[in-house]
Write a protein that holds these residues in place. Structure first.
Motif, PDB file in Angstrom:
ATOM      1  N   GLY A 210     -12.107   0.413   2.435  1.00 50.25           N
ATOM      2  CA  GLY A 210     -11.125  -0.373   3.191  1.00 50.25           C
ATOM      3  C   GLY A 210      -9.731   0.192   3.054  1.00 50.25           C
ATOM      4  O   GLY A 210      -9.476   1.119   2.274  1.00 50.25           O
TER       5      GLY A 210
ATOM      6  N   ALA B 180      -5.814   0.341   1.984  1.00 52.92           N
ATOM      7  CA  ALA B 180      -5.215   0.068   0.674  1.00 52.92           C
ATOM      8  C   ALA B 180      -4.723  -1.376   0.544  1.00 52.92           C
ATOM      9  O   ALA B 180      -5.028  -2.057  -0.447  1.00 52.92           O
TER      10      ALA B 180
ATOM     11  N   PHE C 106       3.680   1.944   6.830  1.00 54.86           N
ATOM     12  CA  PHE C 106       2.494   2.080   5.975  1.00 54.86           C
ATOM     13  C   PHE C 106       2.870   1.845   4.500  1.00 54.86           C
ATOM     14  O   PHE C 106       2.241   1.063   3.781  1.00 54.86           O
TER      15      PHE C 106
ATOM     16  N   TYR D  19     -12.760  17.499  -3.417  1.00 52.91           N
ATOM     17  CA  TYR D  19     -12.095  16.636  -2.436  1.00 52.91           C
ATOM     18  C   TYR D  19     -10.692  17.170  -2.255  1.00 52.91           C
ATOM     19  O   TYR D  19     -10.085  17.701  -3.194  1.00 52.91           O
TER      20      TYR D  19
ATOM     21  N   ASN E  92      -6.752  17.578  -2.076  1.00 50.59           N
ATOM     22  CA  ASN E  92      -5.551  17.009  -2.729  1.00 50.59           C
ATOM     23  C   ASN E  92      -5.841  16.156  -3.967  1.00 50.59           C
ATOM     24  O   ASN E  92      -5.232  15.101  -4.145  1.00 50.59           O
TER      25      ASN E  92
HETATM   26  C1  LIG Z   1      -4.009  12.220  -1.854  1.00 50.55           C
HETATM   27  S1  LIG Z   1      -5.589  11.535  -1.620  1.00 50.55           S
HETATM   28  C2  LIG Z   1      -5.935  10.781  -3.162  1.00 50.55           C
HETATM   29  C3  LIG Z   1      -6.461  11.795  -4.126  1.00 50.55           C
HETATM   30  C4  LIG Z   1      -6.827  11.198  -5.467  1.00 50.55           C
HETATM   31  N1  LIG Z   1      -5.665  10.787  -6.220  1.00 50.55           N
HETATM   32  C5  LIG Z   1      -7.634  12.200  -6.283  1.00 50.55           C
HETATM   33  O1  LIG Z   1      -7.176  12.624  -7.358  1.00 50.55           O
HETATM   34  O2  LIG Z   1      -8.702  12.597  -5.821  1.00 50.55           O
HETATM   35  C6  LIG Z   1      -5.263  10.176  -0.555  1.00 50.55           C
HETATM   36  C7  LIG Z   1      -6.493   9.358  -0.150  1.00 50.55           C
HETATM   37  O3  LIG Z   1      -6.056   8.216   0.590  1.00 50.55           O
HETATM   38  C8  LIG Z   1      -7.016   7.929   1.608  1.00 50.55           C
HETATM   39  N2  LIG Z   1      -6.338   7.078   2.599  1.00 50.55           N
HETATM   40  C9  LIG Z   1      -5.546   7.420   3.636  1.00 50.55           C
HETATM   41  N3  LIG Z   1      -5.040   6.327   4.238  1.00 50.55           N
HETATM   42  C10 LIG Z   1      -5.516   5.263   3.568  1.00 50.55           C
HETATM   43  C11 LIG Z   1      -5.346   3.854   3.667  1.00 50.55           C
HETATM   44  N4  LIG Z   1      -4.543   3.314   4.592  1.00 50.55           N
HETATM   45  N5  LIG Z   1      -5.984   3.061   2.798  1.00 50.55           N
HETATM   46  C12 LIG Z   1      -6.796   3.586   1.838  1.00 50.55           C
HETATM   47  N6  LIG Z   1      -6.988   4.910   1.672  1.00 50.55           N
HETATM   48  C13 LIG Z   1      -6.361   5.733   2.527  1.00 50.55           C
HETATM   49  C14 LIG Z   1      -7.463   9.293   2.087  1.00 50.55           C
HETATM   50  O4  LIG Z   1      -8.720   9.225   2.714  1.00 50.55           O
HETATM   51  C15 LIG Z   1      -7.490  10.071   0.755  1.00 50.55           C
HETATM   52  O5  LIG Z   1      -8.759   9.982   0.171  1.00 50.55           O
END
Ligand SMILES: C[S@@+](CC[C@H](N)C(=O)[O-])C[C@H]1O[C@@H](n2cnc3c(N)ncnc32)[C@H](O)[C@@H]1O
Length: 367
Positions: A106, A108, A165, A280, A282
Protein backbone atom coordinates in the motif's frame (compact mmCIF):
# COMPACT_ATOMS: atom_id res chain seq x y z
CA UNK A 1 22.22 -19.75 4.62
CA UNK A 2 21.15 -19.91 0.95
CA UNK A 3 21.36 -16.40 -0.52
CA UNK A 4 18.87 -15.51 -3.23
CA UNK A 5 20.60 -15.42 -6.62
CA UNK A 6 17.72 -15.57 -9.04
CA UNK A 7 13.99 -14.97 -9.30
CA UNK A 8 13.60 -18.78 -9.33
CA UNK A 9 15.37 -18.99 -5.90
CA UNK A 10 12.95 -16.40 -4.60
CA UNK A 11 9.89 -18.22 -5.90
CA UNK A 12 11.09 -21.54 -4.45
CA UNK A 13 11.74 -19.93 -1.06
CA UNK A 14 8.33 -18.29 -0.97
CA UNK A 15 6.49 -21.40 -2.11
CA UNK A 16 8.08 -23.38 0.74
CA UNK A 17 7.75 -20.65 3.35
CA UNK A 18 4.29 -19.10 2.99
CA UNK A 19 0.89 -20.11 4.23
CA UNK A 20 -2.23 -18.43 2.95
CA UNK A 21 -5.11 -17.86 5.33
CA UNK A 22 -7.17 -20.69 3.78
CA UNK A 23 -4.21 -23.07 4.28
CA UNK A 24 -3.85 -21.89 7.85
CA UNK A 25 -7.55 -22.30 8.33
CA UNK A 26 -7.32 -25.93 7.21
CA UNK A 27 -4.51 -26.50 9.74
CA UNK A 28 -6.55 -24.79 12.43
CA UNK A 29 -9.51 -26.99 11.58
CA UNK A 30 -7.34 -30.11 11.81
CA UNK A 31 -6.11 -28.92 15.23
CA UNK A 32 -9.69 -28.32 16.43
CA UNK A 33 -9.12 -24.58 16.65
CA UNK A 34 -11.32 -23.38 13.85
CA UNK A 35 -14.76 -23.36 15.39
CA UNK A 36 -16.06 -22.04 18.66
CA UNK A 37 -18.60 -23.88 20.75
CA UNK A 38 -21.21 -21.41 19.48
CA UNK A 39 -20.39 -22.50 15.93
CA UNK A 40 -18.67 -19.24 14.93
CA UNK A 41 -15.41 -19.69 13.08
CA UNK A 42 -12.30 -18.41 14.82
CA UNK A 43 -9.96 -17.85 11.87
CA UNK A 44 -11.34 -16.85 8.51
CA UNK A 45 -9.81 -15.73 5.24
CA UNK A 46 -9.50 -11.95 5.06
CA UNK A 47 -10.65 -11.45 8.66
CA UNK A 48 -9.31 -8.17 9.97
CA UNK A 49 -8.60 -9.54 13.45
CA UNK A 50 -6.65 -12.57 12.27
CA UNK A 51 -3.37 -11.31 13.75
CA UNK A 52 -4.67 -11.07 17.29
CA UNK A 53 -6.40 -14.42 17.01
CA UNK A 54 -3.33 -16.03 15.56
CA UNK A 55 -1.12 -14.73 18.34
CA UNK A 56 -3.48 -15.77 21.09
CA UNK A 57 -3.74 -19.25 19.53
CA UNK A 58 0.06 -19.46 19.51
CA UNK A 59 0.36 -18.30 23.08
CA UNK A 60 -2.26 -20.77 24.19
CA UNK A 61 -0.26 -23.53 22.50
CA UNK A 62 2.93 -22.33 24.15
CA UNK A 63 1.29 -22.15 27.60
CA UNK A 64 -0.14 -25.63 27.22
CA UNK A 65 3.27 -26.96 26.14
CA UNK A 66 1.71 -28.12 22.87
CA UNK A 67 3.92 -26.06 20.56
CA UNK A 68 6.91 -27.99 19.31
CA UNK A 69 10.31 -26.37 18.87
CA UNK A 70 11.27 -26.34 15.22
CA UNK A 71 14.75 -26.70 13.73
CA UNK A 72 16.99 -23.69 13.19
CA UNK A 73 15.95 -21.52 10.32
CA UNK A 74 12.32 -22.54 10.30
CA UNK A 75 9.88 -19.71 9.91
CA UNK A 76 6.96 -18.93 7.69
CA UNK A 77 4.95 -16.04 6.38
CA UNK A 78 1.24 -16.02 6.85
CA UNK A 79 -0.13 -14.15 3.87
CA UNK A 80 -3.29 -12.61 2.58
CA UNK A 81 -3.23 -12.98 -1.19
CA UNK A 82 -0.84 -15.35 -2.96
CA UNK A 83 2.94 -15.88 -3.07
CA UNK A 84 3.02 -14.02 -6.39
CA UNK A 85 0.87 -11.17 -5.08
CA UNK A 86 0.88 -10.92 -1.28
CA UNK A 87 -1.25 -8.07 0.10
CA UNK A 88 -0.27 -8.51 3.74
CA UNK A 89 2.27 -10.80 5.35
CA UNK A 90 3.00 -11.67 8.96
CA UNK A 91 6.21 -13.48 9.93
CA UNK A 92 5.49 -16.45 12.12
CA UNK A 93 8.67 -17.18 13.98
CA UNK A 94 8.95 -16.93 17.69
CA UNK A 95 12.50 -17.00 18.97
CA UNK A 96 11.70 -16.96 22.69
CA UNK A 97 9.30 -14.05 22.42
CA UNK A 98 6.66 -12.85 19.96
CA UNK A 99 8.94 -11.06 17.54
CA UNK A 100 6.73 -9.33 15.06
CA UNK A 101 7.35 -8.51 11.42
CA UNK A 102 4.41 -7.41 9.33
CA UNK A 103 4.41 -6.17 5.73
CA UNK A 104 1.55 -4.48 3.91
CA UNK A 105 1.08 -3.65 0.23
CA UNK A 106 0.00 0.00 0.00
CA UNK A 107 0.87 3.68 -0.15
CA UNK A 108 3.06 4.99 2.68
CA UNK A 109 0.46 7.28 4.26
CA UNK A 110 -2.24 4.59 4.41
CA UNK A 111 0.22 1.95 5.66
CA UNK A 112 1.18 4.30 8.52
CA UNK A 113 -2.46 5.08 9.31
CA UNK A 114 -3.18 1.34 9.60
CA UNK A 115 -0.52 0.67 12.26
CA UNK A 116 -1.91 -1.34 15.20
CA UNK A 117 -0.04 0.61 17.87
CA UNK A 118 1.99 3.81 18.28
CA UNK A 119 5.37 3.46 16.58
CA UNK A 120 8.72 4.04 18.35
CA UNK A 121 10.78 4.81 15.23
CA UNK A 122 9.86 5.35 11.59
CA UNK A 123 12.78 4.96 9.17
CA UNK A 124 11.80 6.28 5.74
CA UNK A 125 13.82 6.25 2.54
CA UNK A 126 11.28 7.62 0.05
CA UNK A 127 11.93 7.70 -3.69
CA UNK A 128 13.85 10.82 -4.60
CA UNK A 129 11.90 11.81 -7.71
CA UNK A 130 15.02 11.38 -9.82
CA UNK A 131 13.25 9.53 -12.62
CA UNK A 132 14.35 6.03 -11.55
CA UNK A 133 11.20 4.27 -12.79
CA UNK A 134 11.74 1.37 -15.16
CA UNK A 135 10.20 3.24 -18.05
CA UNK A 136 12.94 5.90 -17.92
CA UNK A 137 15.95 5.57 -20.17
CA UNK A 138 18.34 6.29 -17.26
CA UNK A 139 16.97 3.22 -15.50
CA UNK A 140 17.55 1.03 -18.54
CA UNK A 141 21.10 2.38 -18.99
CA UNK A 142 22.08 1.76 -15.40
CA UNK A 143 20.33 -1.48 -14.70
CA UNK A 144 19.75 -2.92 -18.18
CA UNK A 145 22.78 -5.22 -18.21
CA UNK A 146 21.77 -7.32 -15.23
CA UNK A 147 18.09 -6.66 -15.32
CA UNK A 148 17.09 -10.20 -14.38
CA UNK A 149 18.87 -9.79 -11.04
CA UNK A 150 17.14 -6.50 -10.13
CA UNK A 151 13.65 -6.80 -8.72
CA UNK A 152 11.20 -4.96 -11.00
CA UNK A 153 8.35 -2.59 -10.16
CA UNK A 154 10.16 0.23 -8.30
CA UNK A 155 7.69 3.12 -7.96
CA UNK A 156 9.11 6.63 -8.30
CA UNK A 157 7.39 9.92 -7.48
CA UNK A 158 6.51 12.57 -10.01
CA UNK A 159 8.88 15.51 -9.26
CA UNK A 160 5.96 17.93 -9.74
CA UNK A 161 4.03 16.20 -6.94
CA UNK A 162 6.96 15.76 -4.53
CA UNK A 163 5.87 18.49 -2.07
CA UNK A 164 2.30 17.16 -1.77
CA UNK A 165 3.57 13.57 -1.53
CA UNK A 166 6.04 14.52 1.24
CA UNK A 167 3.47 16.46 3.20
CA UNK A 168 0.94 13.59 3.05
CA UNK A 169 3.19 10.78 4.25
CA UNK A 170 5.01 12.93 6.87
CA UNK A 171 1.62 14.02 8.30
CA UNK A 172 0.68 10.34 8.66
CA UNK A 173 4.11 9.54 10.15
CA UNK A 174 3.81 12.28 12.75
CA UNK A 175 0.37 10.98 13.80
CA UNK A 176 1.61 7.37 13.97
CA UNK A 177 4.53 8.05 16.35
CA UNK A 178 4.31 7.67 20.11
CA UNK A 179 5.31 10.68 22.23
CA UNK A 180 9.13 10.69 22.32
CA UNK A 181 9.25 8.52 19.14
CA UNK A 182 11.41 9.33 16.12
CA UNK A 183 11.18 9.90 12.41
CA UNK A 184 14.45 9.32 10.48
CA UNK A 185 14.27 10.21 6.78
CA UNK A 186 17.05 9.23 4.37
CA UNK A 187 17.33 11.51 1.33
CA UNK A 188 19.81 13.26 -0.88
CA UNK A 189 20.90 16.70 0.36
CA UNK A 190 18.48 18.47 -2.00
CA UNK A 191 15.29 16.91 -0.58
CA UNK A 192 16.49 17.06 3.04
CA UNK A 193 15.47 20.70 3.48
CA UNK A 194 11.89 20.04 2.35
CA UNK A 195 11.67 16.98 4.58
CA UNK A 196 12.88 18.91 7.63
CA UNK A 197 10.54 21.87 7.12
CA UNK A 198 7.54 19.64 6.33
CA UNK A 199 8.18 17.51 9.42
CA UNK A 200 8.58 20.55 11.67
CA UNK A 201 5.33 21.94 10.21
CA UNK A 202 3.71 18.60 11.10
CA UNK A 203 4.70 19.19 14.75
CA UNK A 204 7.95 17.21 15.01
CA UNK A 205 11.12 18.52 16.67
CA UNK A 206 14.43 18.71 14.82
CA UNK A 207 17.14 16.49 16.33
CA UNK A 208 19.95 16.05 13.78
CA UNK A 209 20.87 16.21 10.16
CA UNK A 210 23.39 13.41 9.68
CA UNK A 211 25.67 13.39 6.64
CA UNK A 212 26.50 9.84 5.55
CA UNK A 213 29.49 9.81 3.19
CA UNK A 214 29.14 7.70 0.05
CA UNK A 215 32.15 6.12 -1.58
CA UNK A 216 30.93 6.89 -5.08
CA UNK A 217 29.37 10.29 -5.75
CA UNK A 218 26.67 11.22 -8.24
CA UNK A 219 28.85 12.94 -10.82
CA UNK A 220 27.76 16.25 -12.29
CA UNK A 221 29.67 19.01 -14.09
CA UNK A 222 27.21 21.76 -13.21
CA UNK A 223 27.36 21.37 -9.43
CA UNK A 224 29.65 19.92 -6.83
CA UNK A 225 29.50 16.12 -6.94
CA UNK A 226 26.82 14.77 -4.60
CA UNK A 227 28.72 12.49 -2.27
CA UNK A 228 26.59 12.08 0.83
CA UNK A 229 23.17 10.95 1.99
CA UNK A 230 21.32 12.89 4.60
CA UNK A 231 19.48 11.35 7.53
CA UNK A 232 17.09 13.96 8.91
CA UNK A 233 16.21 12.94 12.45
CA UNK A 234 13.20 14.40 14.28
CA UNK A 235 11.27 13.41 17.36
CA UNK A 236 7.73 13.78 18.62
CA UNK A 237 7.69 16.15 21.60
CA UNK A 238 10.55 18.06 23.16
CA UNK A 239 14.20 17.00 23.29
CA UNK A 240 13.88 16.75 27.07
CA UNK A 241 10.90 14.36 26.94
CA UNK A 242 11.82 11.50 29.33
CA UNK A 243 10.14 9.07 26.91
CA UNK A 244 12.79 9.84 24.30
CA UNK A 245 15.50 7.17 23.92
CA UNK A 246 18.99 8.24 22.89
CA UNK A 247 21.89 5.78 22.86
CA UNK A 248 25.40 6.24 21.50
CA UNK A 249 26.20 3.23 19.29
CA UNK A 250 29.45 1.70 20.55
CA UNK A 251 31.09 1.39 17.11
CA UNK A 252 31.15 5.18 16.70
CA UNK A 253 34.47 7.08 16.92
CA UNK A 254 36.06 7.65 20.33
CA UNK A 255 37.79 10.71 21.75
CA UNK A 256 41.27 10.70 23.33
CA UNK A 257 39.88 9.72 26.70
CA UNK A 258 38.04 6.77 25.18
CA UNK A 259 34.51 8.13 25.43
CA UNK A 260 32.25 7.86 22.37
CA UNK A 261 32.43 11.01 20.27
CA UNK A 262 29.24 10.58 18.25
CA UNK A 263 29.26 13.20 15.51
CA UNK A 264 26.68 13.81 12.81
CA UNK A 265 29.21 12.94 10.08
CA UNK A 266 29.25 9.21 9.36
CA UNK A 267 32.12 8.14 7.12
CA UNK A 268 32.25 4.45 7.96
CA UNK A 269 29.08 3.16 6.30
CA UNK A 270 29.86 0.75 3.41
CA UNK A 271 28.07 0.87 0.06
CA UNK A 272 25.33 -1.71 -0.29
CA UNK A 273 26.52 -4.44 -2.66
CA UNK A 274 24.81 -7.69 -3.61
CA UNK A 275 27.08 -8.71 -6.44
CA UNK A 276 25.70 -11.73 -8.34
CA UNK A 277 22.72 -11.83 -5.98
CA UNK A 278 19.13 -10.79 -6.53
CA UNK A 279 18.80 -7.13 -5.51
CA UNK A 280 16.61 -4.04 -5.46
CA UNK A 281 17.18 -0.55 -6.80
CA UNK A 282 18.55 2.14 -4.43
CA UNK A 283 19.00 -0.04 -1.36
CA UNK A 284 20.67 1.19 1.81
CA UNK A 285 23.36 -0.70 3.67
CA UNK A 286 21.92 -2.37 6.81
CA UNK A 287 24.77 -0.82 8.89
CA UNK A 288 23.29 2.66 8.33
CA UNK A 289 19.78 1.68 9.34
CA UNK A 290 20.99 -0.44 12.24
CA UNK A 291 22.88 2.52 13.74
CA UNK A 292 19.75 4.68 13.61
CA UNK A 293 17.67 1.88 15.15
CA UNK A 294 20.13 1.22 17.98
CA UNK A 295 20.48 4.93 18.75
CA UNK A 296 16.76 5.73 18.80
CA UNK A 297 15.07 2.61 20.21
CA UNK A 298 15.31 -0.10 22.85
CA UNK A 299 15.00 -3.88 22.45
CA UNK A 300 11.44 -4.90 21.57
CA UNK A 301 10.47 -1.46 20.29
CA UNK A 302 8.39 -1.15 17.13
CA UNK A 303 10.28 0.13 14.08
CA UNK A 304 8.38 0.98 10.88
CA UNK A 305 9.37 1.69 7.29
CA UNK A 306 6.63 2.71 4.84
CA UNK A 307 9.04 2.64 1.84
CA UNK A 308 10.22 -0.91 2.34
CA UNK A 309 12.21 -1.43 -0.90
CA UNK A 310 14.46 -4.44 -0.35
CA UNK A 311 13.51 -4.65 3.31
CA UNK A 312 16.75 -3.25 4.77
CA UNK A 313 14.93 -1.75 7.77
CA UNK A 314 12.98 -4.95 8.41
CA UNK A 315 16.19 -6.96 8.36
CA UNK A 316 18.12 -4.54 10.58
CA UNK A 317 15.20 -4.40 13.04
CA UNK A 318 15.02 -8.21 13.24
CA UNK A 319 18.78 -8.48 13.68
CA UNK A 320 18.70 -5.82 16.42
CA UNK A 321 15.83 -7.47 18.34
CA UNK A 322 13.15 -4.92 17.45
CA UNK A 323 9.69 -5.52 16.00
CA UNK A 324 8.90 -4.28 12.50
CA UNK A 325 5.93 -2.98 10.53
CA UNK A 326 6.24 -1.70 6.96
CA UNK A 327 4.95 -1.51 3.45
CA UNK A 328 5.56 -0.51 -0.14
CA UNK A 329 3.49 0.15 -3.25
CA UNK A 330 5.56 -2.42 -5.16
CA UNK A 331 4.46 -6.01 -4.58
CA UNK A 332 7.96 -7.19 -5.61
CA UNK A 333 9.37 -5.27 -2.65
CA UNK A 334 7.21 -7.35 -0.29
CA UNK A 335 8.15 -10.60 -2.05
CA UNK A 336 11.86 -9.80 -2.01
CA UNK A 337 11.81 -8.82 1.66
CA UNK A 338 9.88 -11.98 2.55
CA UNK A 339 12.33 -14.17 0.62
CA UNK A 340 15.45 -12.46 2.03
CA UNK A 341 14.21 -12.86 5.58
CA UNK A 342 13.47 -16.56 5.10
CA UNK A 343 16.57 -17.44 3.09
CA UNK A 344 19.24 -15.09 4.39
CA UNK A 345 18.27 -13.73 7.81
CA UNK A 346 16.30 -16.28 9.84
CA UNK A 347 18.96 -19.02 9.44
CA UNK A 348 21.67 -16.78 10.91
CA UNK A 349 19.84 -14.97 13.71
CA UNK A 350 20.04 -16.67 17.05
CA UNK A 351 20.08 -20.12 15.47
CA UNK A 352 20.65 -21.71 18.86
CA UNK A 353 17.43 -20.46 20.44
CA UNK A 354 14.14 -22.26 20.40
CA UNK A 355 12.06 -21.35 17.39
CA UNK A 356 8.40 -22.08 17.08
CA UNK A 357 6.44 -21.92 13.90
CA UNK A 358 2.72 -21.74 13.76
CA UNK A 359 2.72 -24.53 11.23
CA UNK A 360 4.61 -26.82 13.57
CA UNK A 361 2.47 -25.74 16.48
CA UNK A 362 -0.74 -26.50 14.66
CA UNK A 363 0.53 -29.59 12.90
CA UNK A 364 1.83 -30.92 16.22
CA UNK A 365 -1.42 -30.38 18.07
CA UNK A 366 -3.73 -33.33 18.56
CA UNK A 367 -6.91 -32.97 16.50
C1 LIG B 1 14.54 4.32 -2.13
S1 LIG B 1 13.50 2.93 -2.16
C2 LIG B 1 13.65 2.27 -0.54
C3 LIG B 1 14.87 1.42 -0.44
C4 LIG B 1 15.03 0.78 0.92
N1 LIG B 1 15.37 1.74 1.94
C5 LIG B 1 16.10 -0.30 0.87
O1 LIG B 1 17.13 -0.18 1.56
O2 LIG B 1 15.93 -1.25 0.11
C6 LIG B 1 11.90 3.65 -2.18
C7 LIG B 1 10.74 2.65 -2.22
O3 LIG B 1 9.51 3.37 -2.09
C8 LIG B 1 8.51 2.73 -2.89
N2 LIG B 1 7.44 3.72 -3.09
C9 LIG B 1 7.34 4.72 -3.99
N3 LIG B 1 6.24 5.47 -3.76
C10 LIG B 1 5.63 4.94 -2.69
C11 LIG B 1 4.48 5.27 -1.93
N4 LIG B 1 3.72 6.33 -2.23
N5 LIG B 1 4.16 4.51 -0.87
C12 LIG B 1 4.92 3.43 -0.53
N6 LIG B 1 6.04 3.07 -1.19
C13 LIG B 1 6.39 3.81 -2.25
C14 LIG B 1 9.26 2.29 -4.13
O4 LIG B 1 8.58 1.25 -4.79
C15 LIG B 1 10.60 1.85 -3.52
O5 LIG B 1 10.56 0.49 -3.19
Amino acid sequence: MTPLRTAADLLRTLERGCYTLPELYRLAEQAGLADRADGRRIIQDGQARYKRRLRSALHAFKRQGRARPAGAGKAAWLIEGSTTRPRRALLIWLPADPSHVELVLGAAASVLREADEPIDLIVADPPWALGRGEHRSAYRRTYGRNHDQVMPGYVDVDPAGYAAFTSEWIGAASAALRPGGYLAVVTGAQQAARVQVTAEDAGLTYVNSIAVARRFGLYTRRRFVHQHHRVTLLCKGSLTDPARVFHLPPEMPRGRTGQIYATDLWTDIPEQRRRSLLRYDNSLHPALVSRVIRAATDLGHLVADPFLGSGTTAIAALQDGRRFYGGDLNVESLRFTMGRILAEVVPVIRPETEQLTLFDALAGAPA
